[in-house]
Every structure is written in structure tokens, then in C-alpha cells.
Design an enzyme around this catalytic site. Structure first.
Site, PDB file in Angstrom:
ATOM      1  N   GLU A 123       1.838  -9.711 -50.458  1.00 14.16           N
ATOM      2  CA  GLU A 123       3.154  -9.562 -49.834  1.00 14.16           C
ATOM      3  C   GLU A 123       3.635 -10.927 -49.327  1.00 14.16           C
ATOM      4  OE1 GLU A 123       4.691  -5.697 -47.850  1.00 14.16           O
ATOM      5  OE2 GLU A 123       4.100  -6.952 -46.174  1.00 14.16           O
ATOM      6  N   LYS A 125       6.143  -1.473 -36.541  1.00 13.66           N
ATOM      7  CA  LYS A 125       6.858  -2.599 -35.943  1.00 13.66           C
ATOM      8  C   LYS A 125       8.334  -2.242 -35.749  1.00 13.66           C
ATOM      9  CE  LYS A 125       8.063  -7.388 -36.911  1.00 13.66           C
ATOM     10  NZ  LYS A 125       7.830  -8.586 -37.699  1.00 13.66           N
ATOM     11  N   HIS A 140     -21.436  -2.466 -61.556  1.00 12.38           N
ATOM     12  CA  HIS A 140     -21.621  -1.385 -62.531  1.00 12.38           C
ATOM     13  C   HIS A 140     -20.279  -0.840 -63.020  1.00 12.38           C
ATOM     14  CE1 HIS A 140     -25.984  -1.207 -62.105  1.00 12.38           C
ATOM     15  NE2 HIS A 140     -25.726  -1.641 -60.894  1.00 12.38           N
ATOM     16  N   LYS A 144      12.810   0.996 -51.548  1.00 11.05           N
ATOM     17  CA  LYS A 144      13.092   1.852 -50.390  1.00 11.05           C
ATOM     18  C   LYS A 144      14.513   2.408 -50.483  1.00 11.05           C
ATOM     19  CE  LYS A 144      10.464  -0.802 -46.943  1.00 11.05           C
ATOM     20  NZ  LYS A 144      10.571  -1.609 -45.726  1.00 11.05           N
ATOM     21  N   GLU A 146       8.086   6.490 -44.154  1.00 19.97           N
ATOM     22  CA  GLU A 146       6.783   7.172 -44.288  1.00 19.97           C
ATOM     23  C   GLU A 146       6.203   7.480 -42.905  1.00 19.97           C
ATOM     24  OE1 GLU A 146       7.662   4.393 -45.813  1.00 19.97           O
ATOM     25  OE2 GLU A 146       7.068   4.421 -47.937  1.00 19.97           O
ATOM     26  N   GLY A 206       4.239  -8.031 -40.019  1.00 24.11           N
ATOM     27  CA  GLY A 206       3.471  -6.783 -40.146  1.00 24.11           C
ATOM     28  C   GLY A 206       2.063  -7.019 -40.662  1.00 24.11           C
ATOM     29  N   ARG A 207       1.935  -7.843 -41.701  1.00 29.46           N
ATOM     30  CA  ARG A 207       0.608  -8.057 -42.304  1.00 29.46           C
ATOM     31  C   ARG A 207      -0.252  -9.029 -41.499  1.00 29.46           C
ATOM     32  NH1 ARG A 207       4.853  -9.603 -45.246  1.00 29.46           N
ATOM     33  NH2 ARG A 207       5.184 -11.778 -45.796  1.00 29.46           N
TER      34      ARG A 207
HETATM   35  O1  LIG Z   1       5.355  -1.567 -39.158  1.00 34.67           O
HETATM   36  P1  LIG Z   1       6.504  -1.077 -39.953  1.00 34.67           P
HETATM   37  O2  LIG Z   1       7.827  -1.594 -39.447  1.00 34.67           O
HETATM   38  O3  LIG Z   1       6.514   0.428 -40.027  1.00 34.67           O
HETATM   39  O4  LIG Z   1       6.370  -1.640 -41.412  1.00 34.67           O
HETATM   40  C1  LIG Z   1       5.281  -1.314 -42.212  1.00 34.67           C
HETATM   41  C2  LIG Z   1       5.137  -2.223 -43.393  1.00 34.67           C
HETATM   42  O5  LIG Z   1       6.290  -2.185 -44.191  1.00 34.67           O
HETATM   43  C3  LIG Z   1       6.561  -3.468 -44.732  1.00 34.67           C
HETATM   44  O6  LIG Z   1       7.700  -3.958 -44.122  1.00 34.67           O
HETATM   45  C4  LIG Z   1       6.749  -3.426 -46.200  1.00 34.67           C
HETATM   46  O7  LIG Z   1       7.563  -2.393 -46.551  1.00 34.67           O
HETATM   47  C5  LIG Z   1       5.346  -4.304 -44.352  1.00 34.67           C
HETATM   48  O8  LIG Z   1       5.589  -5.640 -44.308  1.00 34.67           O
HETATM   49  C6  LIG Z   1       4.951  -3.688 -43.071  1.00 34.67           C
HETATM   50  O9  LIG Z   1       3.644  -4.025 -42.728  1.00 34.67           O
END
Ligand SMILES: O=P(O)(O)OC[C@H]1O[C@](O)(CO)[C@@H](O)[C@@H]1O
Length: 548
Positions: free
Chosen positions: A357, A209, A388, A512, A215, A271-272
Site C-alpha cells: 500500500e 481511523k 513443502h 470503494k 466494512e 493506517g498501516r
Molecule cells: O482505519 P480505517 O479508516 O477504517 O481504514 C482502514 C484501512 O483502509 C485503508 O484506508 C485502505 O482502504 C487503509 O489504508 C486503512 O488501514
């Protein structure tokens, strides 16, 4: 400033507390004995979902009191404000409009005076055209070969949704294409994803987003380096092998992806809550645009149900209120989601982000600390495997764990015919577990089996563990959309009752920032003296283990 009365000062809250005391240790056995119709009366139908909540620790009075609490806390008003596109995410001053992502073409939903629906459909159409080109082999890579592999790079909401949905809908996917999902900044994730792929036939879908998530940008950069090195190609190859899903065109361009190959979404999509936006492109390539639209229709069906169904029949409202009830008055710390479908193996992991979240908050919308439990720990894995492993604790441990059981009458359509009979065994387990959890086994019943007296306590099942059962005919794209929307709105209801902002996620920021500070210390050793004693010691051990 929202000057709402605090939840714990509301008479409706006090009434629930009193009712809980009266309920005491009432057992589900007694509740069923008192009402022969309970098993059919405490059920709801939403689209293709049959929902049985009879094995919950509630009576008609409980449900009425919970609905009064929903009225007092203004759940319906906040819901309507969300659907209207009002900026209910107050800490980020944003609208919350994932429901617009699945609205029909002719709907009108305005944000800041602009109808957002045409834009949503324009992106869906662009995604559909692109997906068809990839699926048909018309989209070719730098060397002219068709794409056979799609690697989605994203994290959190930009990974969990499409990765989960791809697994769920595997039987609807184009089996001729390979799909991989990379999220972890541990290089092993990308390594394992690409090691056996031919770069000439590989498309990377960079899903972010913000397009600033460390990452994702790190993995995307490494993927680009891998591809260009393997193909011995220059920057011009990127356009053929990289597309972006993002709200941030500037950063996408900076990375080197042609914005013509960018699929847009908007800041009013959390995002979620985003996998039915452009973030679903990898899924759309896998299942095709028609199936994707069926999934969106499933979402929309439950959106409409949530928006219009009366409180007594409103499934997300009910599920949300049950969670509030157990958290506040039974001190439930967690909530298990136990699907009896192999294809739902990533479903609970997806729900973890959606729920935890969203509702992992400890201050209310006014910034005041809350004195009541908010979001639970959500956990679980597919059913029989869990039986199990950890079901022992649910049955006989000391924790109070409400659970949702999700199952399907039919196995997936393309299951090898020889495996079809196994489905009844799977589902027999599904029904047996909620039965055992609710009704248990009394010491008398154990003794009647001739069990030695000293073993009776060990073989007794207290029961009275609440469960909700969700049963559908089959696991289709529409049913998946219905399930996800059901949980999205359940989470919404709980956030509304608890008066928290379910749409921000400030709690992920500190880690972060600190990681950014620590990374140079790991490489150079400089700045270790500014770390706390424990972290400095750990960093020093790490550096020496790495021979630095
Ligand atoms: O889509 P992006 O901006 O890379 O963010 C990834 C994820 O990181 C978060 O902001 C949490 O760190 C989530 O809410 C989001 O889904």
C-alpha cells in the site's frame, strides 16, 4: 512542486546499471570463494537483531554505488524531515510521524508548532488504565459480569497490525481472555467470531481511523445489533461493551459510543503505521501495558538506529537499497518474507499492506509516470510449510525472488518442554534453505552421487538466489517492535529513492466508490444498464442465483 532529477537520469543510476553489466552472472559461490570473510563482514547488528546480508548479489562496489544513489536521491534529508514532523505526505498534506508514537515522554516533536508527544503518552496512559481494568475483571459489562472476550473490529491497518502482533506475542498474552479479530464484510467473519461467545462478557473494540470505512461500520453495527438483541438491552448497554479507536470523535459519537470510551490518534499516523497507536488497544489488553511499552521501546530503538547510524551500518537503508537493486537491475517482481516461527504466521500479511500500500505507486511525487520498478509483490508464509509448497519454484523455477529469512535461537519461553528439541530441527531447515538457495548443487556434484545422466538437469540446483537472514535470540515484544520498525524504514528508504509518496493510498478509492454504486443494483436491479457489459452480465447472474 518537487523538481528532482528523475531517477533514471541520475549518473548514480547509470553507474549502477554499468556495474550490473560487469557483475553479469557472477555466482554467490564465486563471491564467497573470493572473500573468506564475507560471511562475517556482510553482517549488521541492530538492537537484538543479527542481520546477515552476505548471501546477496552484491560486492563492496555495489554497496558503495547504492549508498551514492541514496545520497543523490536525498534519502537522509527526507528521513530527517519525517522525524521532524514535516508534511512529507504531500498529496494529503500530512506529517508522517509514526515514530512519535514510540518516542520517550520527554521528547519534543512538533506538528504545526505543537508538541505531539504529551498527547501520545496521555493516550497510552489512558489505554493502560483501561487495559488493566479489563484484565483484572474490574471492567464489567451491562449485566455486571466481567469481560472475558475481546473482539477487535477493523480492517487494513486497523486489523492487520493488532491481529498479527497478537499472534506473534501469544505466549505473552493473558490466556484467560479470548481475543478475536473481525475484518471481512462477509458476515461469516463476525458470525464465526461471536457464535460461541457470551455477549454479557464480550467487549467490542471498533478500530477505524476515519470511522467511515464501510466494512468496519457495517460489522460494528451488526455487532451492536447482536449484542443488544442477545442481552435484550437498550442503547445504554453500548457504553459498557463498545469502545472506539479513532481520529474521528464526531463519527464515533454518531455511532453511539461514548467519547469517554474513545482512544484517540491523529491524522499524522497512517493506517498501516498505526498499530503502535491507540489501534493497539486490543493487543495491549492481551499482553498488558508493560509488554506493550517494551514493544514501543523496540520500535524506538530501531528508529534511533535509522536516524543516526552511518550509512554503512544502517540496516533499513541497506535493506531498502537491496530491494531497489533487485527491482531495477535484476527485474525482481516480488520479495518473499519467510519467517521460521509459527507465531509469525500473519507477519507477511501485515508486511503486504505496509509495503504494497505504501510503495504500490506508478507516478512520482510530481505526478510523472515512473520508468522504474517500484514496490514488489510481498509474499510468504512460515518457513517449513512453504518448503513443502512453493519453495520448489524459488529453487528451480524461472523467477528471480529475493527473500528474507527470519528466525530465532530460542523457542518461546512457555513452549511445552517436550517440544523444545523440535526447535533445532526447525532452525536446521532455516539455515539449510538459505545455503541451498545461495550455493545450489552443480551438475558435477549431482553426477558424483551416481545420478543417471538424464536426471542430472532435474536434480541440479542453479543456486545464486539472494537471501537476507535476520536472526534474534528470542521473539519478545521488543524484538517484534524492532522488526516492524526495520521494515517500516526499509519501505521508507525505497519510496525515497523511487521518489514516490509512500504515505497515501489513492489506489484503493476507485473500488470503494464502485462498490457503493453496485450495491443498490444488486438489491433492486435498477441501474444495471449503466454498468459495463461484463459487470452487468455478472450482476444479472448473481441476481438470478439469489432468486431476484
Ligand atoms: O482505519 P480505517 O479508516 O477504517 O481504514 C482502514 C484501512 O483502509 C485503508 O484506508 C485502505 O482502504 C487503509 O489504508 C486503512 O488501514
Amino acid at each position: 512542486m518537487n523538481t528532482k532529477t528523475r531517477l533514471d537520469r541520475m549518473p548514480e543510476w547509470a553507474a549502477l546499471g554499468k556495474h550490473r553489466e560487469q557483475l553479469g552472472d557472477t555466482h554467490l559461490r564465486e563471491l564467497f570463494a573470493a572473500d573468506a570473510n564475507r560471511g562475517s563482514a556482510y553482517t549488521l547488528r541492530v538492537g537484538d537483531l543479527h542481520l546477515d546480508y552476505s548471501k546477496n548479489l552484491v560486492t563492496d562496489e555495489t554497496l558503495a554505488l547504492l549508498r551514492e544513489l541514496a545520497v543523490a536521491t536525498g534519502v537522509a534529508g527526507l528521513r530527517d524531515a519525517m522525524f521532524r514532523g514535516e508534511k512529507i505526505n504531500t498529496t494529503e498534506d500530512r506529517a508522517v510521524l509514526h515514530t512519535a508514537l514510540r518516542a520517550p515522554r520527554d521528547a519534543v516533536i512538533e506538528v504545526d508548532g505543537e508538541n505531539v508527544v504529551p498527547g501520545v503518552h496521555a493516550v497510552l496512559d489512558k489505554m493502560a488504565a483501561f487495559s488493566e481494568r479489563v484484565r483484572s475483571g474490574q471492567w464489567t459489562g451491562h449485566t455486571g459480569r466481567p469481560i472475558r472476550n475481546v473482539v477487535n473490529i477493523g480492517i487494513g491497518g486497523s486489523d492487520l497490525g493488532p491481529a498479527m502482533a497478537y499472534e506473534v506475542l501469544r505466549s505473552f498474552t493473558d490466556r484467560g481472555l479470548t481475543f478475536r479479530f473481525v475484518s471481512n464484510v462477509d458476515g461469516a467473519d463476525l458470525h464465526e467470531a461471536v457464535r460461541d461467545l457470551d455477549p454479557a462478557e464480550t467487549l467490542f473494540v471498533i478500530a477505524s481511523k476515519t470511522f467511515t470505512t464501510i466494512e468496519t461500520i457495517t460489522n460494528a453495527t451488526s455487532a451492536r445489533d447482536w449484542l443488544l438483541t442477545e442481552l435484550r438491552a437498550g442503547q445504554e448497554a453500548v457504553a459498557k461493551h463498545f469502545v472506539a479507536l479513532s481520529t474521528n470523535a464526531e463519527k464515533v459519537e454518531e455511532f453511539g459510543i461514548d467519547t469517554a470510551n474513545m482512544f484517540e490518534f491523529w491524522d499524522w499516523v497512517g493506517g498501516r503505521y498505526s498499530y503502535d497507536s491507540a489501534i493497539g488497544l486490543t493487543l495491549m489488553i492481551a499482553i498488558g501495558p508493560d509488554r506493550f511499552r517494551e514493544m514501543l521501546d523496540g520500535f524506538h530503538l530501531v528508529d534511533e538506529h535509522f536516524r543516526t547510524a552511518p550509512p554503512e551500518e544502517n540496516a533499513p537503508l541497506l535493506l531498502g537499497l537491496l530491494g531497489v537493486w533487485y527491482g531495477a537491475f535484476f527485474d525482481a517482481q516480488s520479495h518473499a518474507v519467510l519467517p521460521y516461527s509459527h507465531y509469525l504466521s500473519k507477519f507477511t500479511a501485515y508486511l503486504q499492506q505496509l509495503d504494497m500500500e505504501s510503495n504500490g505507486k506508478s507516478v512520482d511525487r510530481d505526478g510523472r509516470p515512473v520508468d522504474w520498478q517500484t514496490g514488489p509483490v510481498v509474499w510468504g508464509t512460515p518457513g517449513t510449510n512453504g518448503q513443502h509448497a512453493y519453495y520448489q519454484l524459488i529453487h528451480q523455477g524461472t523467477k528471480f525472488i529475493p527473500a528474507d529469512f527470519i528466525g530465532f535461537a530460542e523457542p518461546v519461553a512457555d513452549l511445552l518442554p517436550g517440544l523444545v528439541p523440535q526447535h533445532d530441527l526447525l532452525m536446521a531447515n532455516f539455515f539449510a534453505q538459505t545455503q541451498a538457495l545461495a550455493f545450489g548443487k552443480t551438475p558435477e556434484e549431482v553426477r558424483a552421487e551416481g545420478v543417471a545422466e538424464e536426471l542430472v538437469p532435474h536434480k541440479t540446483f542453479k543456486g545464486n538466489h539472494p537471501t537476507t537472514t535476520i536472526l534474534a535470540k528470542e521473539l519478545t515484544p521488543s524484538v517484534l517492535g524492532q522488526l516492524i520498525a526495520l521494515y517500516e524504514h526499509k519501505v521508507f528508504v525505497q519510496g525515497a529513492v523511487w521518489n514516490i509518496d509512500s504515505f497515501d493510498q489513492w489506489g484503493v478509492e476507485l473500488g470503494k466508490v464502485l462498490a457503493k454504486r453496485i450495491e443498490p443494483v444488486l438489491t433492486t436491479g435498477e441501474g444495471a444498464d449503466r454498468l459495463d457489459g461484463s459487470t452487468a452480465g455478472l450482476v444479472s447472474v448473481y441476481r438470478s442465483l439469489r432468486g431476484r
